[in-house]
Design a protein around this motif. Structure first.
Motif, PDB file in Angstrom:
ATOM      1  N   GLN A  93     -14.394  -3.774 -27.330  1.00 23.56           N
ATOM      2  CA  GLN A  93     -13.155  -4.557 -27.102  1.00 23.56           C
ATOM      3  C   GLN A  93     -13.778  -5.229 -28.529  1.00 23.56           C
ATOM      4  N   VAL A  94     -12.466  -5.202 -29.146  1.00 22.71           N
ATOM      5  CA  VAL A  94     -13.370  -6.521 -30.733  1.00 22.71           C
ATOM      6  C   VAL A  94     -12.600  -7.465 -30.896  1.00 22.71           C
ATOM      7  N   GLU A  95     -12.932  -8.710 -31.751  1.00 23.03           N
ATOM      8  CA  GLU A  95     -12.560  -9.531 -31.319  1.00 23.03           C
ATOM      9  C   GLU A  95     -11.306  -9.661 -33.242  1.00 23.03           C
ATOM     10  N   ASN A  96     -10.470 -10.524 -33.114  1.00 28.53           N
ATOM     11  CA  ASN A  96      -9.736 -10.570 -34.172  1.00 28.53           C
ATOM     12  C   ASN A  96      -8.802  -9.612 -34.848  1.00 28.53           C
ATOM     13  N   LEU A  97      -9.172  -8.727 -33.900  1.00 39.05           N
ATOM     14  CA  LEU A  97      -8.447  -6.492 -34.960  1.00 39.05           C
ATOM     15  C   LEU A  97      -7.387  -7.256 -35.952  1.00 39.05           C
TER      16      LEU A  97
END
Length: 181
Positions: A161-165
């Motif tokens: 999971q990535v943030e600020n996609l």
């Protein structure tokens, strides 16, 4: 800055299994001028809905069965597979209109999910429905029947999971269109 050398590293991939799917033809075809959508635009949402509801079988070759130990503990897996119906001559495409749509801006292959790429390795995160010996059942895999499986990995939100996609406007448009019912 590194410079490209004339020596190419030769990689050897060993398929670990094969996809068994009701999908027999790819949604996109790569040609000399780029990608062609094999479904009419008004049927794309229906196609994607059918794919989401489809259960495919991943037939893992018996010699790799031990590598599956513990996979049942995961709700989702990543399936890396080879789009075997892509003509190798089409792997030299540099730019395409995403999804073969000329209304979307021309993009470099690495900025798209096009199967026509120098090394056509495709990856999908899919729900693991079940396991029976060397057979995995998964939902929503958009792989053509007979596609060689290169690898399987457990899906873990903590690692993937990535943030600020951020995605470009054309990709956000495609997602909106597919989600509109």
């Amino acid at each position: 800055m590194e410079t490209e050398t004339t020596n190419e590293l030769i990689l050897q991939l060993t398929p670990v299994g094969v996809v068994r799917s009701p999908i027999t033809t790819p949604m996109l075809t790569a040609g000399e001028s780029g990608l062609t959508l094999n479904e009419r635009m008004d049927r794309i949402k229906e196609y994607h809905r059918r794919v989401k509801e489809t259960v495919c079988r991943l037939e893992i070759f018996p010699r790799w069965v031990e590598l599956l130990d513990g996979i049942e503990g995961f709700s989702h897996i990543l399936v890396l597979y080879w789009p075997h119906l892509i003509d190798p001559a089409r792997r030299s495409l540099k730019k395409v209109h995403p999804m073969g749509r000329s209304d979307l801006p021309l993009q470099g292959i690495f900025a798209t999910c096009s199967p026509a790429r120098p090394n056509p390795v495709l990856v999908s995160a899919v729900p693991l429905v079940g396991r029976k010996g060397t057979l995995l059942e998964v939902g929503g895999l958009e792989a053509v029947d007979g596609s060689p499986i290169i690898d399987i990995k457990p899906y873990s939100k903590a690692y993937l999971q990535v943030e600020n996609l951020r995605v470009p406007a054309w990709m956000a448009q495609l997602h909106r269109e597919l989600e509109d019912e």
